[in-house]
Design a protein around this motif. Structure first.
Motif, PDB file in Angstrom:
ATOM      1  N   PRO A  14       0.869  -1.081  -0.046  1.00  0.00           N
ATOM      2  CA  PRO A  14      -0.020   0.096  -0.031  1.00  0.00           C
ATOM      3  C   PRO A  14       0.724   1.261   0.003  1.00  0.00           C
ATOM      4  O   PRO A  14       0.241   2.371  -0.517  1.00  0.00           O
ATOM      5  N   HIS A  41      -4.306  13.515   0.605  1.00  0.00           N
ATOM      6  CA  HIS A  41      -3.939  13.237  -0.612  1.00  0.00           C
ATOM      7  C   HIS A  41      -4.385  14.398  -1.671  1.00  0.00           C
ATOM      8  O   HIS A  41      -5.038  15.035  -1.437  1.00  0.00           O
ATOM      9  N   HIS A  42      -3.634  14.019  -2.808  1.00  0.00           N
ATOM     10  CA  HIS A  42      -4.190  15.103  -4.222  1.00  0.00           C
ATOM     11  C   HIS A  42      -5.556  14.735  -4.446  1.00  0.00           C
ATOM     12  O   HIS A  42      -6.160  13.430  -4.167  1.00  0.00           O
ATOM     13  N   ASP A  48      -9.415   6.024  -4.421  1.00  0.00           N
ATOM     14  CA  ASP A  48      -9.765   5.466  -3.584  1.00  0.00           C
ATOM     15  C   ASP A  48      -9.589   6.170  -2.021  1.00  0.00           C
ATOM     16  O   ASP A  48      -8.769   7.089  -1.733  1.00  0.00           O
ATOM     17  N   SER A  98      -7.227   5.930   1.945  1.00  0.00           N
ATOM     18  CA  SER A  98      -5.915   5.466   1.164  1.00  0.00           C
ATOM     19  C   SER A  98      -5.765   4.118   1.727  1.00  0.00           C
ATOM     20  O   SER A  98      -5.854   3.753   2.726  1.00  0.00           O
ATOM     21  N   GLY A  99      -4.692   3.369   0.708  1.00  0.00           N
ATOM     22  CA  GLY A  99      -4.236   2.040   1.051  1.00  0.00           C
ATOM     23  C   GLY A  99      -3.450   2.222   2.459  1.00  0.00           C
ATOM     24  O   GLY A  99      -3.512   1.024   3.111  1.00  0.00           O
ATOM     25  N   THR A 100      -2.605   3.237   2.606  1.00  0.00           N
ATOM     26  CA  THR A 100      -1.841   3.190   3.680  1.00  0.00           C
ATOM     27  C   THR A 100      -2.450   3.298   4.894  1.00  0.00           C
ATOM     28  O   THR A 100      -2.543   2.763   6.151  1.00  0.00           O
ATOM     29  N   ALA A 106       0.899  12.941  -0.724  1.00  0.00           N
ATOM     30  CA  ALA A 106       0.734  11.865  -0.080  1.00  0.00           C
ATOM     31  C   ALA A 106       1.275  12.059   1.199  1.00  0.00           C
ATOM     32  O   ALA A 106       2.431  12.166   1.577  1.00  0.00           O
ATOM     33  N   PHE A 126       8.872   6.886  -3.603  1.00  0.00           N
ATOM     34  CA  PHE A 126       8.208   5.522  -3.565  1.00  0.00           C
ATOM     35  C   PHE A 126       9.008   4.426  -4.308  1.00  0.00           C
ATOM     36  O   PHE A 126       8.992   3.267  -4.367  1.00  0.00           O
TER      37      PHE A 126
HETATM   38  O1  LIG Z   1      -2.858   7.532  -4.560  1.00  0.00           O
HETATM   39  C1  LIG Z   1      -1.720   8.034  -3.970  1.00  0.00           C
HETATM   40  O2  LIG Z   1      -0.973   9.204  -4.269  1.00  0.00           O
HETATM   41  C2  LIG Z   1      -0.927   7.145  -2.985  1.00  0.00           C
HETATM   42  N1  LIG Z   1      -1.758   5.989  -2.870  1.00  0.00           N
HETATM   43  C3  LIG Z   1      -1.173   5.188  -1.826  1.00  0.00           C
HETATM   44  C4  LIG Z   1      -2.188   4.949  -0.719  1.00  0.00           C
HETATM   45  O3  LIG Z   1      -3.596   4.809  -0.982  1.00  0.00           O
HETATM   46  O4  LIG Z   1      -2.034   4.922   0.386  1.00  0.00           O
HETATM   47  C5  LIG Z   1       0.292   5.356  -1.216  1.00  0.00           C
HETATM   48  C6  LIG Z   1       0.538   6.992  -1.092  1.00  0.00           C
HETATM   49  O5  LIG Z   1      -0.370   7.362   0.176  1.00  0.00           O
HETATM   50  C7  LIG Z   1       0.218   7.716  -2.265  1.00  0.00           C
END
Ligand SMILES: O=C(O)C1=N[C@H](C(=O)O)C[C@H](O)C1
Ligand SMILES: NC(=O)C1=CN([C@@H]2O[C@H](COP(=O)(O)OP(=O)(O)OC[C@H]3O[C@@H](n4cnc5c(N)ncnc54)[C@H](OP(=O)(O)O)[C@@H]3O)[C@@H](O)[C@H]2O)C=CC1
Length: 266
Positions: A126, A155-156, A161, A164-166, A215, A240
Motif C-alpha cells: 500500500p 492526498h491530492h 480510493d 488510502s491504502g496506507t 501523500a 516510492f
Molecule cells: O494515490 C496516491 O497518491 C497514494 N496512494 C497510496 C495509498 O493509497 O496509500 C500510497 C500513497 O499514500 C500515495
C-alpha cells in the motif's frame, strides 16, 4: 545480479512514469513492455517525458503477456484494473509487484490463494516509501500504550480510493495490538453524517483531498494530559521508488504472498 525483465501497467500515470524511469536507470532491470489502455501500438519513447526506449506498449494486457517474455509486472493503475492485471499476471506465470491501492479484503484473499496455487511470489505494498512503512510500524507500537487513535490521511484530489491504502494498512496493523474500543463520548452523535470519519473498531480514519497535496498521513494518539502524533509526508513520487525497486528484487526470490513492504525489510 541477474537481469529482471519487467512490464509496467500504467506508464503514463504519476507513479508509472517514475517507475519506468527507475527501471530504465537500473542496470539489472530491463523494461520489456508496458500496458496502456489508450496507447497500444506505440513505443515507450513515443510518450512525452518517458525514457528513450523501444519497449512496446500494448493496449491489452493479455496480448502483452502472450507476446512478451517477462519476470515481473509492476502495476500502478486503478483499483479495478490493478486487481484484474494481478490475477492475469499470476495466471501467466509472471510475479506481480503492485502499488495500486483500493483492493477489497476479498480480492486480497483471492490473490493470496492464487499466489499459493501457482507458487509464485506477489508483493502488494500500500505504500512503497520507507518513511511511510516506519510511520506505520511506529504507530502500531504506540497503539499498544495509546488505544485512542485517529488517522488523518491527506492526498491530492485525483485519488480514486478513500481511505488510502496506507490508512487501511495502518488501521490493520493497529488492530493487531489494540482491543476494539469506542472512542469519544458514549453519547456522541454526528449532526452531519461523516463528521467523525470512517470507523474501524472504534478508531477513526479521516480522508482529506486537495489539489497541491501529494501523500501525507498523521496518526494521532491521545491519553490523559498528552498527545502523540506520528507523521509522514511524501513530497514527490520518487519517494516510492526505493520500495518499488526493492520489491522487484525480492519478489524474484519469493514464492509467497506479501502484503506490506514491512514484510520485506529486516
Ligand atoms: O494515490 C496516491 O497518491 C497514494 N496512494 C497510496 C495509498 O493509497 O496509500 C500510497 C500513497 O499514500 C500515495
Ligand atoms: N503503493 C504506493 O506506494 C503508491 C500507490 N499509489 C497507487 O498507485 C495507483 C496509481 O496512482 P497514480 O500514478 O497516482 O495514478 P494516475 O491516475 O496518475 O495513474 C494511473 C494510470 O493508469 C492508467 N490506466 C487506467 N486504466 C488502465 C488500464 N486498464 N491499463 C493500463 N493503464 C491504465 C491511467 O490512464 P488514464 O488516466 O488515461 O485512464 C493512468 O495513466 C493508485 O491506485 C494509487 O493509489 C500511488 C502512489 C504510491
Amino acid at each position: 545480479m541477474t537481469n529482471t525483465k519487467i512490464i509496467v501497467a500504467g506508464p503514463r500515470g504519476k507513479m508509472g512514469r517514475e517507475a519506468v524511469k527507475m527501471i530504465h536507470n537500473t542496470e539489472h532491470f530491463t523494461l520489456v513492455g508496458c500496458v496502456d489502455h489508450k496507447n497500444g501500438g506505440l513505443r515507450v519513447k513515443d510518450i512525452e517525458g518517458l525514457p528513450d526506449t523501444d519497449a512496446p506498449i500494448y493496449q491489452d494486457i493479455e496480448q502483452c503477456f502472450k507476446r512478451i517474455e517477462a519476470d515481473v509486472l509492476v502495476d500502478l493503475t486503478t483499483p479495478e484494473f490493478g486487481y484484474k492485471h494481478t490475477k492475469l499476471a499470476l495466471e501467466h506465470g509472471i510475479r506481480p509487484v503492485v502499488g495500486t491501492t483500493g483492493f477489497t479484503k476479498e480480492q486480497l484473499l483471492e490473490l493470496e490463494q492464487l499466489s499459493e496455487e501457482k507458487e509464485l511470489g506477489v508483493v502488494i505494498a500500500p505504500n512503497f516509501a520507507l518513511g511511510a512503512v516506519l510511520m506505520m510500524q511506529f504507530s502500531k507500537w504506540a497503539a499498544k500504550y495509546f488505544p485512542d487513535v485517529e488517522i488523518i490521511e491527506r492526498h491530492h484530489d485525483q485519488k480514486l480510493d478513500a481511505p488510502s491504502g496506507t490508512a487501511v494498512k495502518t488501521a490493520e496493523l493497529i488492530q493487531e495490538v489494540r482491543e476494539a474500543k469506542k472512542q469519544g463520548h458514549e453519547e456522541e452523535k454526528e449532526t452531519l453524517a461523516g463528521a467523525r470519519g470512517a470507523d474501524v473498531d472504534g478508531m477513526h480514519i479521516h480522508s482529506v483531498r486537495l489539489p497541491g497535496l501529494v501523500a501525507h498521513q498523521e496518526v494521532m494518539f491521545g491519553s490523559s494530559g498528552e498527545t502523540l502524533t506520528i507523521k509522514h509526508d511524501s513530497i514527490n513520487r520518487e519517494s516510492f521508488m526505493t520500495g518499488v525497486k526493492l520489491s522487484v528484487e525480492k519478489v524474484m526470490e519469493l514464492n509467497a504472498f506479501i502484503y506490506g513492504l514491512e514484510n520485506l525489510l529486516e
